[in-house]
Write a protein that holds these residues in place. Structure first.
Motif, PDB file in Angstrom:
ATOM      1  N   LEU A 165       1.250  -1.577  -0.517  1.00 19.97           N
ATOM      2  CA  LEU A 165       0.122  -0.008   0.415  1.00 19.97           C
ATOM      3  C   LEU A 165       1.003   0.834   0.134  1.00 19.97           C
ATOM      4  O   LEU A 165       0.878   2.682  -0.649  1.00 19.97           O
ATOM      5  CB  LEU A 165      -0.617   0.095   1.224  1.00 19.97           C
ATOM      6  CG  LEU A 165      -2.008  -0.773   1.173  1.00 19.97           C
ATOM      7  CD1 LEU A 165      -2.971  -1.240   3.017  1.00 19.97           C
ATOM      8  CD2 LEU A 165      -3.189  -1.799  -0.024  1.00 19.97           C
ATOM      9  N   ALA A 166       1.763   1.304   0.593  1.00 19.74           N
ATOM     10  CA  ALA A 166       3.284   2.049   0.963  1.00 19.74           C
ATOM     11  C   ALA A 166       3.486   2.945  -0.674  1.00 19.74           C
ATOM     12  O   ALA A 166       3.172   3.761  -1.364  1.00 19.74           O
ATOM     13  CB  ALA A 166       4.368   1.872   1.833  1.00 19.74           C
ATOM     14  N   VAL A 167       3.939   1.601  -1.356  1.00 15.95           N
ATOM     15  CA  VAL A 167       4.564   1.990  -2.465  1.00 15.95           C
ATOM     16  C   VAL A 167       2.599   2.347  -3.708  1.00 15.95           C
ATOM     17  O   VAL A 167       3.239   2.646  -4.368  1.00 15.95           O
ATOM     18  CB  VAL A 167       4.994   0.559  -3.050  1.00 15.95           C
ATOM     19  CG1 VAL A 167       5.309   0.893  -5.045  1.00 15.95           C
ATOM     20  CG2 VAL A 167       6.446   0.180  -2.277  1.00 15.95           C
ATOM     21  N   ARG A 168       2.157   1.380  -3.634  1.00 14.62           N
ATOM     22  CA  ARG A 168       1.505   2.271  -4.962  1.00 14.62           C
ATOM     23  C   ARG A 168       0.666   3.509  -4.278  1.00 14.62           C
ATOM     24  O   ARG A 168       0.211   3.897  -5.254  1.00 14.62           O
ATOM     25  CB  ARG A 168       0.337   1.379  -4.161  1.00 14.62           C
ATOM     26  CG  ARG A 168      -1.547   2.010  -4.869  1.00 14.62           C
ATOM     27  CD  ARG A 168      -2.900   0.963  -4.410  1.00 14.62           C
ATOM     28  NE  ARG A 168      -2.959   1.570  -3.396  1.00 14.62           N
ATOM     29  CZ  ARG A 168      -4.329   1.160  -2.502  1.00 14.62           C
ATOM     30  NH1 ARG A 168      -4.546   0.605  -2.854  1.00 14.62           N
ATOM     31  NH2 ARG A 168      -4.311   2.158  -1.048  1.00 14.62           N
ATOM     32  N   ASP A 169       0.386   4.205  -3.430  1.00 17.35           N
ATOM     33  CA  ASP A 169       0.830   5.805  -2.808  1.00 17.35           C
ATOM     34  C   ASP A 169       1.619   6.409  -3.571  1.00 17.35           C
ATOM     35  O   ASP A 169       1.308   7.265  -3.919  1.00 17.35           O
ATOM     36  CB  ASP A 169       0.657   5.988  -1.298  1.00 17.35           C
ATOM     37  CG  ASP A 169      -0.659   5.366  -0.269  1.00 17.35           C
ATOM     38  OD1 ASP A 169      -1.532   4.987  -1.013  1.00 17.35           O
ATOM     39  OD2 ASP A 169      -0.499   4.980   1.088  1.00 17.35           O
ATOM     40  N   ALA A 170       3.303   5.748  -3.857  1.00 14.24           N
ATOM     41  CA  ALA A 170       4.317   6.988  -3.823  1.00 14.24           C
ATOM     42  C   ALA A 170       4.013   6.387  -5.826  1.00 14.24           C
ATOM     43  O   ALA A 170       4.058   7.330  -6.039  1.00 14.24           O
ATOM     44  CB  ALA A 170       5.516   6.007  -3.722  1.00 14.24           C
ATOM     45  N   VAL A 171       3.257   5.647  -6.517  1.00 17.30           N
ATOM     46  CA  VAL A 171       3.364   5.613  -7.405  1.00 17.30           C
ATOM     47  C   VAL A 171       1.967   6.645  -8.003  1.00 17.30           C
ATOM     48  O   VAL A 171       2.133   7.001  -8.601  1.00 17.30           O
ATOM     49  CB  VAL A 171       3.068   4.461  -8.019  1.00 17.30           C
ATOM     50  CG1 VAL A 171       1.565   4.101  -9.110  1.00 17.30           C
ATOM     51  CG2 VAL A 171       3.620   2.912  -7.810  1.00 17.30           C
ATOM     52  N   VAL A 172       1.447   6.688  -6.904  1.00 21.62           N
ATOM     53  CA  VAL A 172      -0.343   8.054  -7.552  1.00 21.62           C
ATOM     54  C   VAL A 172       0.444   9.352  -6.965  1.00 21.62           C
ATOM     55  O   VAL A 172       0.740   9.967  -7.964  1.00 21.62           O
ATOM     56  CB  VAL A 172      -1.052   7.519  -5.470  1.00 21.62           C
ATOM     57  CG1 VAL A 172      -2.654   8.791  -6.793  1.00 21.62           C
ATOM     58  CG2 VAL A 172      -2.507   6.557  -6.692  1.00 21.62           C
ATOM     59  N   ASP A 173       1.430   9.081  -6.144  1.00 21.05           N
ATOM     60  CA  ASP A 173       2.120  11.001  -6.175  1.00 21.05           C
ATOM     61  C   ASP A 173       3.105  11.054  -7.417  1.00 21.05           C
ATOM     62  O   ASP A 173       3.442  12.460  -7.341  1.00 21.05           O
ATOM     63  CB  ASP A 173       3.060  10.598  -4.435  1.00 21.05           C
ATOM     64  CG  ASP A 173       1.773  10.723  -3.090  1.00 21.05           C
ATOM     65  OD1 ASP A 173       0.595  10.937  -3.721  1.00 21.05           O
ATOM     66  OD2 ASP A 173       2.546  10.905  -2.820  1.00 21.05           O
ATOM     67  N   ALA A 174       4.019  10.308  -7.924  1.00 23.52           N
ATOM     68  CA  ALA A 174       5.124  10.271  -8.767  1.00 23.52           C
ATOM     69  C   ALA A 174       4.506  10.523  -9.860  1.00 23.52           C
ATOM     70  O   ALA A 174       4.971  12.187 -10.503  1.00 23.52           O
ATOM     71  CB  ALA A 174       5.827   9.066  -9.001  1.00 23.52           C
ATOM     72  N   VAL A 175       3.373   9.811 -10.187  1.00 18.35           N
ATOM     73  CA  VAL A 175       2.548  10.644 -11.009  1.00 18.35           C
ATOM     74  C   VAL A 175       1.918  11.638 -11.676  1.00 18.35           C
ATOM     75  O   VAL A 175       1.965  12.875 -12.259  1.00 18.35           O
ATOM     76  CB  VAL A 175       1.225   9.445 -11.332  1.00 18.35           C
ATOM     77  CG1 VAL A 175       0.187  10.348 -12.924  1.00 18.35           C
ATOM     78  CG2 VAL A 175       1.913   7.970 -11.772  1.00 18.35           C
ATOM     79  N   HIS A 176       1.327  11.967 -10.377  1.00 20.68           N
ATOM     80  CA  HIS A 176       1.410  13.914 -10.111  1.00 20.68           C
ATOM     81  C   HIS A 176       2.645  14.295  -9.659  1.00 20.68           C
ATOM     82  O   HIS A 176       2.156  15.822 -10.601  1.00 20.68           O
ATOM     83  CB  HIS A 176       0.068  13.888  -9.164  1.00 20.68           C
ATOM     84  CG  HIS A 176      -0.898  13.419  -9.016  1.00 20.68           C
ATOM     85  ND1 HIS A 176      -1.853  14.050  -8.819  1.00 20.68           N
ATOM     86  CD2 HIS A 176      -1.606  11.988  -8.837  1.00 20.68           C
ATOM     87  CE1 HIS A 176      -3.532  13.721  -9.171  1.00 20.68           C
ATOM     88  NE2 HIS A 176      -3.153  11.896  -9.095  1.00 20.68           N
TER      89      HIS A 176
END
Length: 310
Positions: free
Chosen positions: A283-294
């Protein structure tokens, strides 16, 4: 029936490797020892799990059923061990992430340092391939996360929509300097290069033409995005690509023509929710993926994408 977790890990390794010899090498044991372990597992479950042939081994029907269940059991054990070994502020563990070839070059350089800064105890395992294969691996429980293409921006169980992007006809400028939208009827005789049938990009190309009642003239299946762009630069054939890919390579100028009607796709980050509840690290990496895209979109560092805002 009691089955050892180590035996399940060995069985998963053999099925994935497709060979007892390769699986033994990966596990650091001899091939006879690996064969004995599988024979013992078959005796425990009371079914033949593997069919042996000249090209290696494949799971039987019973083996496939055990393989799917074993994925879930092993992941759950790993998740429990991780939870017991670390607190929320010290998230640790390996997280495997599958990325389509059109996504990885833009996302990975931003994702790796972001995860390292936030969670030094997480080790990323990044796998890049064509989208169909990435989705297959997620569906088999071999990946924790995957970035996949979806029909729309609706969040489904285990998915978070990331961005939308438009696809363009990409051709060497000297061959086709036009910039107006191109219809399928206009392009029916245009030589194209496209990925193989496992690719979402290929499916979209095929649908664009068949919806108009014509067939695309695909002269070569090309699994390398770099090769597709180079071919387009020579003018030998065109390709259908997102703007970020078409503008990422040096060399002769390219013309990008929108398709008419427009072809867009949504990109989402997905977990293997049907196999197991995602671990904290996942879940932490999933959140990082979302933030990296933005972050990339906000800096205009990923051309052609429109983030899905929350």
């Amino acid at each position: 029936m009691v089955v050892d977790i180590a035996a399940l890990r060995d069985f998963i390794l053999v099925v994935d490797a497709g060979s007892l010899t390769r699986a033994a090498a990966l596990a650091g044991v001899s091939q006879p020892a690996m064969s004995q372990r599988i024979a013992q597992l078959e005796a425990q479950v009371g079914h033949r799990l593997l069919e042996r042939g000249p090209r290696g081994v494949e799971a039987t029907a019973a083996g496939l059923e055990l393989y799917r269940g074993a994925q879930q059991v092993v992941r759950q054990v790993d998740r429990l061990a991780e939870s017991l070994g670390s607190g929320i502020r010290d998230i640790r563990g390996a997280v495997s992430v599958g990325l389509p070839s059109t996504v990885a070059p833009s996302l990975v350089p931003a994702l790796v340092p972001l995860v390292a800064a936030r969670h030094p105890g997480i080790r990323l395992e990044l796998f890049e391939s064509m989208s169909g294969y990435v989705e297959e691996l997620l569906g088999r429980g071999r990946l924790d996360l995957a970035v996949l293409f979806r029909p729309d921006a609706t969040d489904r169980p285990g998915e978070v929509a990331l961005y939308e992007e438009e696809l363009f006809l990409v051709t060497g400028t000297e061959v086709d300097p036009a910039t107006e939208p191109a219809s399928a009827a206009e392009l029916v005789d245009r030589p194209l290069v496209a990925p193989g049938e496992r690719s979402n990009l290929r499916h979209l190309v095929e649908r664009f033409f068949t919806t108009a009642g014509v067939r695309p003239r695909v002269v070569a299946d090309v699994e390398s995005l770099a090769a597709m762009v180079r071919i387009a630069q020579t003018g030998a054939a065109s390709a259908v690509l997102p703007r970020s890919v078409a503008t990422a390579f040096t060399g002769p100028d390219l013309t990008l023509r929108p398709l008419r009607p427009a072809v867009r796709r949504t990109v989402a980050v997905c977990t293997a929710a049907e196999f197991y509840e995602p671990r904290v690290a996942v879940l932490a990496v999933r959140d990082a993926v979302v933030d990296a895209v933005h972050h990339l979109a906000d800096r205009s560092a990923w051309p052609g994408i429109a983030p899905v805002r929350r």
